[in-house]
Enzyme design. Structure first.
Site, PDB file in Angstrom:
ATOM      1  N   ASP A 393     -10.975   9.680  54.960  1.00 47.72           N
ATOM      2  CA  ASP A 393     -10.438  10.599  53.953  1.00 47.72           C
ATOM      3  C   ASP A 393     -11.462  10.732  52.821  1.00 47.72           C
ATOM      4  O   ASP A 393     -12.445   9.999  52.777  1.00 47.72           O
ATOM      5  CB  ASP A 393      -9.111  10.013  53.453  1.00 47.72           C
ATOM      6  CG  ASP A 393      -8.377  10.952  52.518  1.00 47.72           C
ATOM      7  OD1 ASP A 393      -8.628  12.174  52.578  1.00 47.72           O
ATOM      8  OD2 ASP A 393      -7.555  10.466  51.713  1.00 47.72           O
ATOM      9  N   GLU A 396     -15.453  14.660  51.317  1.00 48.98           N
ATOM     10  CA  GLU A 396     -16.131  15.959  51.038  1.00 48.98           C
ATOM     11  C   GLU A 396     -17.481  15.739  50.367  1.00 48.98           C
ATOM     12  O   GLU A 396     -18.347  16.595  50.554  1.00 48.98           O
ATOM     13  CB  GLU A 396     -15.238  16.833  50.168  1.00 48.98           C
ATOM     14  CG  GLU A 396     -13.941  17.233  50.850  1.00 48.98           C
ATOM     15  CD  GLU A 396     -12.949  16.095  51.011  1.00 48.98           C
ATOM     16  OE1 GLU A 396     -12.964  15.195  50.154  1.00 48.98           O
ATOM     17  OE2 GLU A 396     -12.205  16.089  52.002  1.00 48.98           O
ATOM     18  N   ASP A 474      -4.165  17.949  52.116  1.00 47.56           N
ATOM     19  CA  ASP A 474      -2.943  17.804  51.316  1.00 47.56           C
ATOM     20  C   ASP A 474      -2.166  19.108  51.206  1.00 47.56           C
ATOM     21  O   ASP A 474      -2.212  19.812  50.195  1.00 47.56           O
ATOM     22  CB  ASP A 474      -3.304  17.280  49.927  1.00 47.56           C
ATOM     23  CG  ASP A 474      -3.918  15.893  50.026  1.00 47.56           C
ATOM     24  OD1 ASP A 474      -3.803  15.275  51.099  1.00 47.56           O
ATOM     25  OD2 ASP A 474      -4.524  15.443  49.036  1.00 47.56           O
TER      26      ASP A 474
HETATM   27  C1  GLC Z   1      -5.661  12.020  49.981  1.00 43.96           C
HETATM   28  C2  GLC Z   1      -5.345  12.304  51.441  1.00 43.96           C
HETATM   29  C3  GLC Z   1      -3.925  11.882  51.739  1.00 43.96           C
HETATM   30  C4  GLC Z   1      -3.770  10.399  51.409  1.00 43.96           C
HETATM   31  C5  GLC Z   1      -4.154  10.132  49.954  1.00 43.96           C
HETATM   32  C6  GLC Z   1      -4.164   8.651  49.638  1.00 43.96           C
HETATM   33  O1  GLC Z   1      -4.901  12.800  49.148  1.00 43.96           O
HETATM   34  O2  GLC Z   1      -5.546  13.650  51.755  1.00 43.96           O
HETATM   35  O3  GLC Z   1      -3.613  12.116  53.073  1.00 43.96           O
HETATM   36  O4  GLC Z   1      -2.467   9.999  51.638  1.00 43.96           O
HETATM   37  O5  GLC Z   1      -5.450  10.648  49.699  1.00 43.96           O
HETATM   38  O6  GLC Z   1      -5.054   7.968  50.421  1.00 43.96           O
END
Ligand code: GLC
Length: 809
Positions: A393, A396, A474
């Site tokens: 995650d 980017e 998200d």
């Molecule tokens: C980001 C991710 C999400 C995750 C969060 C906490 O927002 O896109 O899926 O739950 O981080 O790690």
């Protein structure tokens, strides 16, 4: 160079032409252009100002150029290069390229604006023919046809995004142009921040441009869309076969904060008979969000937790973000700093951002030794603790989660593998997620030897499918997000990425019962099927919305599991052709202009048409059925296409159709994919038109290891012919290949277009009739339901050839 009103200076007159091995090298006073056949039907156009190209490098392209024979014709005005069906005409003054095939024009540069520069910004402009559709562009939360859209390629942590927000997390600078049933592709292989303008703001032409780097694109001929996808994925690579468990249902939340909670949720699935293959741990499993640690209070014995979950048929997947907490004494930070593995600014300082752990530093994944180091760091999780998959995650990368604080990337540089020097963030950011995924993929291969890697990523660049599945970040628990998830994933599929999903039920804001019900119905057909939700939102497990919704969720998750053999075979098809499991209607019906804009229904492989309910309160919807005969999955009613139907869809029903002329392999529902071997193997058989023979190649392997790469797989070919009088001839081919599935029955379910058969023979022997579910009735046996015309045969699947006849008289 010629300057235009847009203040770009475009390449003017070509002053010299040299033939090369693959095409021609052109010179103008200020620029050079290399036009070459890269592979059959694939032409590369490369242009820079000055007299020489920089070293050639691509994160995306993995194919080697192929030998392509071509011919050149020249006159004073133009030269043309022809190979096979494709010809490239290069006009000399002003420079411009026109792509054609035997049927005529495919794609052409805008006159006078073929390739130009403004400062470091480079632009290529194309004529925008009326009625041409534009698909692809990676992960865009926009309608399927992106004509008239202006899209930025700049990987972004796009929290709180909404339909048409742009840019999002993934950059795939590739599109498909489609007009009158004919398609071509353009892949602009440039990782700099870039822009595609397909006629936005009433522009009369289309262009794509980048803030730096080369004009470097591949023109990919079709003429059909499937060929374009096949060629693009040959260029940029394809996904390998996923582990079977990853095609099951996944449950996630930000966060299941303790091991007891994780156990409770897992047993909640088993208690309620709702299938699930994986439990996911979000950032709270870590100690203070330090990557490669466990929180000693919340997860005191991760190994025991993961082992217990595994006994119950759950794999454990954990999140790993790229950012490393800046904290002297924390071994990952100390080690990375000592080795000088973190991104720096040109002034020499280590670049810091603000992410979950607070002040955070970022590995430079462009460097091979950094990727190897990162892969090694996973040893504890994967080899010792038993984690089965990784979730990348924030890659980017996300550099600032506190908007009140200032973080900028001024002067941040990354290693540049093309030159061995460094290059600006603007050039390398879009590849960050891809290079992290490369490291994580290597970790999975190294620390789980012999097992297939499973990795989910949020960010990526073209070629990301070689390493990871993608989820779309998200989203929000809102009807518009449910609706737009379809074109978003269809665009990704056309851009080479087969394994995609969105957070089922929606991530941000509280979900609700009706929305969850409709989302799990659609999500059961996402290639990657995971429920996830945000911190501080209401619970979103399949049973969180009362008994009625629980039953709906169970029904659709079960349906997904029964289709896993079919889905798995769609992934195998991807390895051969690059096609995604989730397909826009236009990909399957390229000549049907009515399909060009449809993006609220889609094809799940070639055989199933999925038409989800996407509006609050809706209890019916319109469905477009293209040419062919379509069978309503729920009622068995047949409809001849093309037609539009309005169908009833009470809360527990999502319209679903089967294309006549299909053979669909399936399995009995299970609690998880490893619960038991597939037995019986189910074949749903929907014969084609009278006189037509349909066939299906069923692929199998162990679903878990890499042994299939060394031949441990098998294929069985099925063939079905319906004759004019309603008889059906069906052949189970002899199983080919080294993999032997466990002994099992095969349940052949013939959806007879006429009446029930009067007699069935197998290899000439008359088969007894009886109900296979009765214990007294041992296979081989058959029965038929007079109302539906469903004839079921239960027989031992020996791997030998079987000839089956269903006779009307
Ligand atoms: C980001 C991710 C999400 C995750 C969060 C906490 O927002 O896109 O899926 O739950 O981080 O790690």
């Amino acid at each position: 160079m010629t300057a235009k009103r847009d203040s770009f200076e475009y390449i003017g007159t070509i002053t010299s032409v040299d033939k090369t091995d693959r095409g021609v090298l052109l010179k103008s006073d200020e620029a050079i252009v290399d036009i070459s056949f890269f592979a059959p039907g694939v032409v590369r156009v490369r242009a820079v100002r000055g007299a020489a190209f920089a070293p050639d490098f691509s994160w995306a392209v993995v194919a080697e150029p192929e030998k392509v024979d071509f011919e050149i014709e020249e006159d004073e005005e133009a030269l043309s290069l022809t190979s096979g069906r494709v010809s490239v005409t290069i006009e000399r003054n002003p420079f411009r390229v026109v792509f054609e095939d035997e049927e005529g024009l495919i794609n052409e540069d805008e006159p006078g604006r073929a390739v130009g520069w403004r400062g470091d910004r480079v632009r290529c402009s194309k004529v925008l023919p009326p009625l041409e559709h534009y698909y692809g562009f990676g992960e865009k939360l926009m309608r399927l046809d992106r004509r008239r859209h202006r899209m930025i390629m700049w990987n972004t942590d796009a929290g709180l995004h909404h339909p048409n927000s742009d840019p999002l997390y993934v950059d795939i600078p590739f599109y498909i142009g489609h007009r009158n049933g004919r398609s071509y592709g353009i892949f602009f292989d440039n990782t700099w921040k870039s822009l595609f303008n397909m006629g936005g703001a009433a522009l009369r032409h289309a262009y794509f441009q980048a803030e730096g780097g080369e004009a470097n694109y591949y023109f990919i001929a079709g003429p059909d869309m499937k060929t374009v996808v096949e060629r693009f994925t040959r260029l940029t690579g394809r996904s390998q076969l996923p582990p079977l468990w990853s095609l099951g249902h996944h449950q996630c939340r930000w966060s299941y904060k303790t091991d007891q909670r994780v156990r409770r949720i897992a047993s909640g699935f088993r208690k309620r008979d709702i299938p699930c293959d994986a439990m996911w741990l979000d950032i709270h499993y870590m100690n203070g969000y330090r990557v490669f640690t466990w929180n000693p209070k919340r997860f005191p014995d991760p190994k025991a937790l993961i082992a217990d979950l595994a006994k119950d048929g759950f794999r454990t997947v954990i999140i790993v973000d790229p950012g490393v907490k800046k904290e002297p004494g924390y071994s990952v930070y100390d080690d990375g700093l000592e080795k000088d593995f973190f991104l720096r600014r040109t002034n020499g300082t280590v670049f810091t951002g603000i992410v979950w752990p607070g002040t955070t530093v970022f590995p430079d994944f462009n460097r091979e030794e950094v990727r190897a180091w990162w892969a090694d760091l996973h040893k504890g999780y994967l080899a010792e603790d038993g984690v089965a998959g990784i979730w990348n995650d924030m890659n980017e990368p996300s550099i600032n989660i506190r908007p009140t604080r200032r973080v900028n990337t001024d002067g941040v540089v990354h290693h540049d593998p093309a030159t061995g020097e460094t290059g600006p963030h603007m050039q390398h950011r879009n590849a960050y997620g891809l290079t992290e995924a490369m490291a994580t993929h290597a970790a999975l291969l190294r620390h789980r030897p012999g097992k297939r890697p499973f990795l989910l990523t949020r960010s990526g660049y073209a070629g990301i499918q070689r390493y990871a599945a993608i989820w779309c970040g998200d989203n929000t628990s809102a009807w518009s997000h449910l609706r737009y998830s379809i074109p978003q994933m269809l665009g990704l599929g056309l851009s080479g990425v087969p394994f995609t999903g969105c957070d089922i039920g929606g991530f941000a804001l509280n979900g609700n019962a009706e929305l969850y019900a409709r989302w799990i119905q659609l999500g059961a057909f996402y290639p990657f099927c995971r429920t996830h939700s945000m911190l501080m939102t209401r619970a979103q497990e399949p049973w969180s919305f009362g008994r009625r919704i629980t039953d709906i969720a169970r029904r659709y998750i079960n349906l997904r599991y029964t289709l896993i053999p079919y889905l798995y075979n769609l992934f195998r098809e991807h390895t051969l052709t690059g096609l995604p499991p989730m397909r826009p209607m236009i990909l399957e019906f390229p000549d049907d202009e009515a399909c060009a804009l449809i993006d609220d229904q889609f094809m799940f492989g070639p055989s199933l048409l999925v038409a989800p309910i996407l509006e609050k309160g809706a209890r019916h919807r319109d469905v477009y059925l293209p040419d062919g005969v379509w069978i309503d999955y729920w009622t068995g009613c047949e409809y001849p296409g093309p037609c539009t139907l309005t169908l009833e869809a009470p809360l527990d029903t999502m319209p679903l159709f089967i294309r006549a002329g299909s053979i669909i392999p399936g399995m009995p529902p299970m609690q998880h994919t490893g619960e038991k071997p597939i037995n019986p193997l189910i074949l749903e058989i929907y014969p084609g038109a009278p006189g037509e023979t349909i066939s299906y190649e069923y692929y199998e392997d162990d679903g878990e290891t890499l042994d299939y790469e060394n031949g441990a797989s098998c294929i069985t070919r099925y063939e079905c012919t319906l004759s004019e009088n309603g008889d059906v001839a069906f052949t189970v081919g002899a199983r080919q290949g080294a993999y032997a599935p466990a002994p099992r029955l095969i349940e052949l379910r013939f959806h007879m277009p006429e009446n029930c058969p009067a007699q069935i023979t197998i290899n000439g022997q008359v088969l007894q009739s009886g109900n296979p579910v009765m214990p007294s009735c041992q296979p081989p046996v058959w029965c038929c339901d007079d109302d539906s015309g469903l004839a079921t045969i239960m027989v031992q699947d020996t791997g030998e050839r079987m000839d089956i006849q269903l006779k009307q008289e």
